[in-house]
Enzyme design. Structure first.
Site, short mmCIF file in Angstrom:
data_model
loop_
_atom_site.label_atom_id
_atom_site.label_comp_id
_atom_site.label_asym_id
_atom_site.label_seq_id
_atom_site.Cartn_x
_atom_site.Cartn_y
_atom_site.Cartn_z
N ASN A 9 30.17 42.53 38.93
CA ASN A 9 30.81 43.16 40.08
C ASN A 9 31.17 44.59 39.68
O ASN A 9 32.09 44.79 38.90
CB ASN A 9 32.08 42.36 40.46
CG ASN A 9 32.85 43.01 41.59
OD1 ASN A 9 32.33 43.88 42.29
ND2 ASN A 9 34.10 42.60 41.77
N LYS A 11 32.31 46.87 41.55
CA LYS A 11 33.40 47.40 42.37
C LYS A 11 33.04 48.81 42.86
O LYS A 11 31.88 49.07 43.15
CB LYS A 11 34.71 47.38 41.58
CG LYS A 11 34.93 46.05 40.84
CD LYS A 11 36.29 45.90 40.30
CE LYS A 11 36.35 44.62 39.48
NZ LYS A 11 37.68 44.20 39.15
N HIS A 95 37.01 38.40 47.32
CA HIS A 95 37.53 38.89 46.04
C HIS A 95 39.02 39.21 46.19
O HIS A 95 39.45 39.71 47.23
CB HIS A 95 36.74 40.14 45.59
CG HIS A 95 37.00 40.51 44.17
ND1 HIS A 95 38.15 41.16 43.78
CD2 HIS A 95 36.29 40.28 43.05
CE1 HIS A 95 38.12 41.33 42.47
NE2 HIS A 95 36.99 40.79 42.00
N GLU A 97 40.80 41.53 45.14
CA GLU A 97 41.13 42.93 45.47
C GLU A 97 40.99 43.16 46.97
O GLU A 97 41.78 43.89 47.57
CB GLU A 97 40.21 43.88 44.68
CG GLU A 97 40.62 43.91 43.20
CD GLU A 97 39.48 44.25 42.25
OE1 GLU A 97 38.42 44.73 42.68
OE2 GLU A 97 39.68 44.02 41.03
N GLU A 167 38.80 33.05 39.94
CA GLU A 167 39.24 34.25 39.23
C GLU A 167 40.76 34.36 39.28
O GLU A 167 41.32 34.86 40.27
CB GLU A 167 38.64 35.48 39.91
CG GLU A 167 37.14 35.51 39.95
CD GLU A 167 36.64 36.94 40.12
OE1 GLU A 167 35.99 37.41 39.20
OE2 GLU A 167 36.94 37.56 41.14
N GLY A 173 40.65 42.38 35.08
CA GLY A 173 40.83 43.77 34.65
C GLY A 173 42.03 43.99 33.75
O GLY A 173 42.42 45.13 33.50
N SER A 213 38.21 39.15 32.93
CA SER A 213 38.07 39.71 31.57
C SER A 213 37.07 38.95 30.70
O SER A 213 37.29 38.78 29.50
CB SER A 213 39.43 39.81 30.89
OG SER A 213 40.29 40.66 31.63
C1 PEP Z 1 36.13 40.90 38.81
O1 PEP Z 1 36.07 42.03 39.25
O2 PEP Z 1 35.82 39.98 39.54
C2 PEP Z 1 36.54 40.69 37.42
C3 PEP Z 1 36.63 39.46 36.99
O3 PEP Z 1 36.81 41.81 36.67
P1 PEP Z 1 37.02 41.88 35.06
O4 PEP Z 1 35.87 41.15 34.45
O5 PEP Z 1 37.01 43.33 34.73
O6 PEP Z 1 38.32 41.21 34.76
#
Ligand code: PEP
Length: 250
Positions: A9, A11, A95, A97, A167, A173, A213
């Site tokens: 992803n 973003k 997601h 976000e 997630e 992040g 992460s």
């Molecule tokens: C994500 O954007 O879905 C995500 C899991 O980001 P990261 O791997 O940077 O934590």
């Protein structure tokens, strides 16, 4: 046999040249035969990156969002028929976000899932709890509720085109990852819930990805959990070396 999936992803990152460079590197990479690689890229690069990835069996492109209506006066939005019309195979929906910054409610997400499936898009449906919820030990019920409200009424045929990405928000992040045991426990709870909703066969066949992460140093252990079928990867998917290592972590 469930699919093994490494999904990235990006973003709102990467300007044009960098985006094409990264897509070309991953698009030309040798991907294990049993792994599906998906690149979640910004809308404006979808068509061109789809052309690049189409060359490589096992690598696909995904939108990061889609609007819940078919068409109309929604300035700045992109519809499912538009994605379909340029041959995009996947879309990420829900997601955290977007739930937070774009106020996407479970009811809106339900409409997005419906219209995506109606337009033959495969859906990566995201769910996951905040740190506050986790501290209260209410993460299981919280995530089940997210699933119930947005995907509970789907048919078996619909479910064949749906992947779940668990997630935990506190791990996205932040550099903090759920332990493999924490990931496995939630993935099992989600699979058990899918069994209740859709029956054993669908529950067994639905891929459930972990996100939060994921990096080369933890991917092998996380992907090694029985109910973890891969990852949705943010930061580490934008570095070709890291993402390729993750792709080879199954
Ligand atoms: C994500 O954007 O879905 C995500 C899991 O980001 P990261 O791997 O940077 O934590």
């Amino acid at each position: 046999m469930r699919k093994k999936i490494a999904a990235g992803n990006w973003k709102m990152n990467k300007t044009y040249d960098d985006a094409m460079g990264l897509a070309t590197t991953i698009g030309n990479a040798k991907v294990p035969e049993d792994v599906t690689v998906i690149l979640g890229v910004p809308y404006i690069y979808l068509k061109e990156i789809n052309e690049i990835t189409k060359e490589n069996r096992g690598v696909y492109v995904s939108a990061q969002n889609v609007h819940q209506e078919e068409s109309g006066a929604y300035t700045g939005e992109i519809s499912a028929p538009m994605l379909k019309s340029i041959g995009i195979p996947y879309v990420i929906i829900g997601h955290s976000e977007r739930r937070e910054y774009n106020c996407e409610t479970p009811e809106v997400l339900k409409k997005k899932v419906r219209i995506a499936l109606d337009n033959n898009l495969d859906v990566i449906f995201c769910c996951g709890e905040s740190l506050e919820v986790r501290k209260k030990n209410e993460h299981e019920i919280y995530v089940k509720n997210q699933i119930e409200k947005s995907i509970a009424g789907l048919s078996s045929e619909d479910m064949k085109k749906l992947t779940i990405a668990y997630e935990p928000i506190w791990a996205i992040g932040t550099g903090e990852t759920a332990t493999p045991a924490q990931a496995q426990a939630m993935h099992k709870a989600i699979r058990d819930y899918l069994k209740e909703l859709f029956g054993e066969k669908i529950a067994d066949e639905t891929a459930i990805l972990y996100g939060g992460s994921v990096k080369p140093s933890n991917a092998v252990e996380i992907f090694g959990q029985v109910d973890v079928d891969g990852g949705l990867v943010g930061g580490a998917s934008m570095d070709p070396d890291s993402f390729l290592k993750i792709i080879h972590s199954f």
